[in-house]
Design a protein around this motif. Structure first.
Motif, mmCIF file in Angstrom:
data_model
loop_
_atom_site.group_PDB
_atom_site.id
_atom_site.type_symbol
_atom_site.label_atom_id
_atom_site.label_comp_id
_atom_site.label_asym_id
_atom_site.label_seq_id
_atom_site.Cartn_x
_atom_site.Cartn_y
_atom_site.Cartn_z
ATOM 1 N N TYR A 478 -20.573 1.633 -4.642
ATOM 2 C CA TYR A 478 -19.281 2.266 -4.381
ATOM 3 C C TYR A 478 -18.194 1.245 -4.082
ATOM 4 N N ARG A 479 -18.542 0.196 -3.378
ATOM 5 C CA ARG A 479 -17.551 -0.848 -3.113
ATOM 6 C C ARG A 479 -17.069 -1.488 -4.413
ATOM 7 N N GLU A 480 -18.011 -1.707 -5.354
ATOM 8 C CA GLU A 480 -17.645 -2.356 -6.616
ATOM 9 C C GLU A 480 -16.776 -1.427 -7.465
ATOM 10 N N PHE A 481 -17.145 -0.171 -7.534
ATOM 11 C CA PHE A 481 -16.320 0.793 -8.264
ATOM 12 C C PHE A 481 -14.913 0.848 -7.667
ATOM 13 N N SER A 482 -14.835 0.865 -6.340
ATOM 14 C CA SER A 482 -13.535 0.953 -5.676
ATOM 15 C C SER A 482 -12.681 -0.267 -5.980
ATOM 16 N N THR A 483 -13.291 -1.442 -5.952
ATOM 17 C CA THR A 483 -12.547 -2.673 -6.235
ATOM 18 C C THR A 483 -11.966 -2.660 -7.636
ATOM 19 N N ALA A 500 -14.393 12.035 -9.403
ATOM 20 C CA ALA A 500 -15.826 12.133 -9.710
ATOM 21 C C ALA A 500 -16.648 11.398 -8.660
ATOM 22 N N LEU A 501 -16.229 10.188 -8.306
ATOM 23 C CA LEU A 501 -16.944 9.414 -7.288
ATOM 24 C C LEU A 501 -16.917 10.131 -5.941
ATOM 25 N N ASN A 502 -15.778 10.730 -5.628
ATOM 26 C CA ASN A 502 -15.641 11.429 -4.351
ATOM 27 C C ASN A 502 -16.555 12.646 -4.283
#
Length: 772
Positions: A478-483, A500-502
């Motif tokens: 999740y950290r990588e997707f957010s970055t 979608a992630l949320n």
């Protein structure tokens, strides 16, 4: 010729060319007697003259009866010669150096020379146009062979070629005669120690691909007979004719298929019992035959490959890739027997120790596995992924050198219709992503493919992300997707991806630990870091930010976010997301939040945030408002009305016993919101229980004022992006219909449903409110 005429009476020559068989037969007996007498007297020149006469004047004559008589005469001459020779040959051998000039040695020498003169014209008659001549040629050669036996071997190649042709003769009688001759020649060969298998194999190899069924039977017969001779090593030459035998397995004749299968079964048994076998050359043939269109051929080929894998050992290492390329498609064969053997072979191949042997080519195996990932069959794709996983586990460093070649191919199965394929390819990706640089590359490629393929995100997005969270650590993923999404230039995609992630974060059981960590954002440094890390990209979606704040229990900030929303932010997409959130609040995941409503005095910012969401929801579906004359019918807003009822019902259950006396003052209507109205000015309690740091806008190091500013800036970018898109669509529509008069009710702006409200209604709305 004069010598021959002087010893053969004229009536004998006349009868030898007679049309009646009996007269020719009697004349032949006369020739036999004459040759026998000449051999006894040692008159070699006259014997040669007689043979030349029979050859030139009879066997090569244009008259068919002459040719018939010549053939029977040559056979009779052979019998006459052999009578005397046999008497001496029975002695048991002789020394030519000592006995060169004796009488019986002369007879033997004369006999051998005569054979060289007699056999060629008989063989030449096998191609005669007259079927009866061909028949008598077979009969003549049969009689000659029966007499001379082993001396016959020197003509074997020519005889074999002739018999091969006669086996397919158009005349049944000729075929029958050739069959009898063939049986006799086989007997002679099996008894002889002069037969050369090395000279025979090229003849056999040249004819193995002939399609004529009679020739095929003839060839299989010879292979079987020669293989039964202990002194002849047919197994050593098997690669030379193995392909031809496999080719016969698909013959239309059941008998030929059965004979070929029987021969192959016998050879396979010999291979199992032989200490030395050339597996390599035969493996190449089997690989090709495993792809045959004929089921029986495929089954036999796969069965042989299965045995080879068990027996071949290191010999087969250079051929692993080819064997794998043949086995993987057969795993999905329509024939169950083939599938069973192919699966067994595949497992055997994957477990053998050849992976460590010299000559093992990782690149070739990887290339085959990559190719089979495009197979139309699920089972084959699954096994191809298993092979890539196996190679990664055993030869990781070497496989990673080919990563640029296979990475794009490994992304394709993510869209596979079968879950098992998707899960397996994710395991492969997770194995590759153990290294940090490959991990980021994986997430970047996933984002790229989600952007380019909407259906992939919709159909497989949840499965892919959830599985990666299990395999690679949810927080890291999740950290990588957010970055990556924080700097995404495609605003629409970023919003959809964050939503979608949320949703996955809020609903997936695999992410329960991540949710627990976020719940501690205000008291736990790790939770705070995660909250801040996700916040930047979650700003792409107002509802995602609100969800994140509710999950992290930063209720006052959630309320601030809600209050910051402007008219353009509240559109159909927003309301759909809000509907989902309201329904999620009723799930076990948000049980802690509902329990906090038991203490409204302590969690008043939670209560205010929920009432804020309630105020954003329309009470009725669009189109039911009497004042909205231009509302479009059939808008799917019924769900939003249901969400309003759900949330309002929940808020009505909030108890009042924890409020102070002033907070318990109610209006005559008993509206719960009025309770909150009185609470808001009476206590100095923050949104997070008893923490009293609101005036500093700082909880556990989270600078909420800066976070809110970050959210507002991102939403401003989204609004500019939406406006630019609207202008672009309007410009395109105007140029396409420049000669048409636009109707007043047509909208040239956003797709948002509120854009269609009459100005008289929208002008009376305050910021952040909807006309209900």
């Amino acid at each position: 010729m004069a010598d021959a005429l002087s010893v053969i009476p004229a009536f004998v020559l006349r009868n030898l060319s007679d049309k009646l068989y009996e007269k020719r037969k009697n004349a032949a007996l006369e020739v036999e007697g004459i040759v026998k007498n000449l051999a006894s007297s040692g008159d070699h020149d006259k014997i040669t003259a007689v043979i030349n006469l029979l050859t030139n004047e009879f066997t090569y004559s244009p008259q068919a009866n002459h040719r018939k008589g010549g053939l029977i005469g040559l056979a009779a001459a052979t019998v006459g010669l052999s009578t005397e020779a046999a008497q001496h040959l029975e002695i048991g051998g002789f020394d030519q150096e000592v006995c060169r000039d004796c009488e019986w040695c002369f007879i033997v020498d004369c006999f051998s020379v005569a054979m060289v003169q007699i056999v060629p014209p008989v063989l030449n008659s096998f191609s005669d146009q007259d079927s009866r001549v061909r028949y008598y040629a077979c009969e003549a050669l049969y009689n000659i062979a029966k007499v001379v036996r082993g001396d016959f071997i020197i003509f074997f190649n020519q005889i074999f070629d002739a018999l091969c042709k006669l086996s397919a003769d158009s005349d049944a009688n000729v075929q029958s005669a050739a069959h009898l001759l063939d049986r006799l020649v086989k007997d002679i060969v099996t008894e002889s120690d002069q037969f050369s298998i090395e000279e025979f194999i090229p003849l056999l190899r040249e004819r193995m691909n002939v399609l004529n069924p009679y020739v095929r039977q003839f060839l299989v017969g010879w292979i079987t007979v020669l293989d039964s001779v202990p002194d002849i090593d047919m197994l050593g030459f098997l690669p030379d004719f193995l392909d031809g035998l496999f080719n016969m397995l698909s013959d239309s004749s059941h008998e030929i298929r059965q004979q070929a299968d029987s021969a192959l079964s016998e050879f396979l048994q010999e291979i199992k019992n032989s200490p030395s076998v050339d597996y390599g050359r035969m493996a190449e043939i089997l690989v090709q035959r495993a792809a045959s269109s004929d089921e029986f051929t495929r089954l036999t080929a796969v069965t042989w490959i299965n045995e080879f894998v068990k027996l071949g050992g290191d010999q087969l290492v250079p051929y692993y890739a080819d064997i794998l390329g043949a086995i993987l498609p057969c795993i999905s064969d329509k024939e169950e027997k083939i599938r069973v053997v192919a699966r067994e072979t595949n497992e055997e191949l994957r477990t053998i120790k050849g992976f460590q042997a010299e000559g093992f080519d990782v690149g070739s195996i990887l290339s085959i596995a990559r190719r089979e990932l495009s197979s139309e069959w699920e089972a084959t794709r699954i096994e191809a992924l298993h092979w890539i996983s196996t190679l990664l586990n055993r030869h990781r460093a070497e496989v990673l050198t080919f990563l640029s070649d296979i990475f794009d191919t490994l992304l394709i199965p993510l869209s596979d219709p079968f879950d098992e394929v998707v899960l397996l390819v994710l395991e492969v990706h997770a194995c590759i992503a153990k290294d940090p640089q490959h991990f980021r590359q994986l997430v970047v490629f996933l984002v790229h493919h989600f952007r380019n393929d909407d259906s992939l995100l919709q159909k497989r997005g949840a499965l892919i992300i959830r599985r990666l969270c299990v395999l690679l650590d949810a927080e890291r993923v999740y950290r990588e997707f957010s970055t990556i999404l924080e700097g995404e230039s495609d605003m629409n995609f970023a919003s959809v991806m964050v939503q979608a992630l949320n949703l996955i974060l809020l609903t997936s059981s695999e992410l329960s630990e991540l949710r627990d960590l976020l719940k501690k954002s205000l008291v736990n440094p790790a939770g705070k870091d995660l909250f801040v890390s996700l916040y930047a990209s979650w700003c792409h979606s107002p509802m995602a930010i609100i969800s994140l704040c509710l999950l992290a229990q930063t209720y006052q900030h959630a309320n601030a976010v809600i209050q910051s929303l402007v008219e353009e932010d509240i559109n159909v997409k927003f309301l759909v997301q809000l509907d989902k959130l309201i329904r999620l609040l009723e799930t076990p995941i948000f049980a802690y939040l509902r329990l906090q409503l038991l203490e409204p005095g302590r969690y008043m910012w939670l209560l205010k945030a929920l009432y804020g969401l309630l105020m954003l929801l329309p009470q009725k579906p669009e189109g039911e408002h009497s004042g909205n004359l231009l509302a479009k019918p059939n808008r799917p807003q019924t769900q939003q009305s249901a969400a309003f009822k759900i949330l309002r019902t929940r808020l009505k259950t909030v108890p009042t016993y924890s409020f102070s006396g002033e907070q318990l003052k109610r209006t005559s209507s008993g509206n719960s919101y009025q309770i909150f109205h009185h609470v808001s000015g009476g206590l100095h309690v923050t949104e997070d229980g008893d923490l009293n740091e609101d005036e500093k806008n700082l909880h556990n190091g989270i600078k909420f004022a800066l976070r809110l500013q970050q959210f507002e800036q991102m939403q401003h970018q989204h609004r500019l992006h939406a406006k630019a898109q609207t202008q672009s669509r309007t410009s395109s529509a105007s140029s396409a219909s420049s000669k048409e008069v636009q109707r007043p009710e047509e909208s040239t702006g956003s797709n948002s449903w509120e854009m269609n409200r009459p100005p008289s209604i929208s002008s009376r709305r305050g910021p952040g409110q909807l006309q209900l």
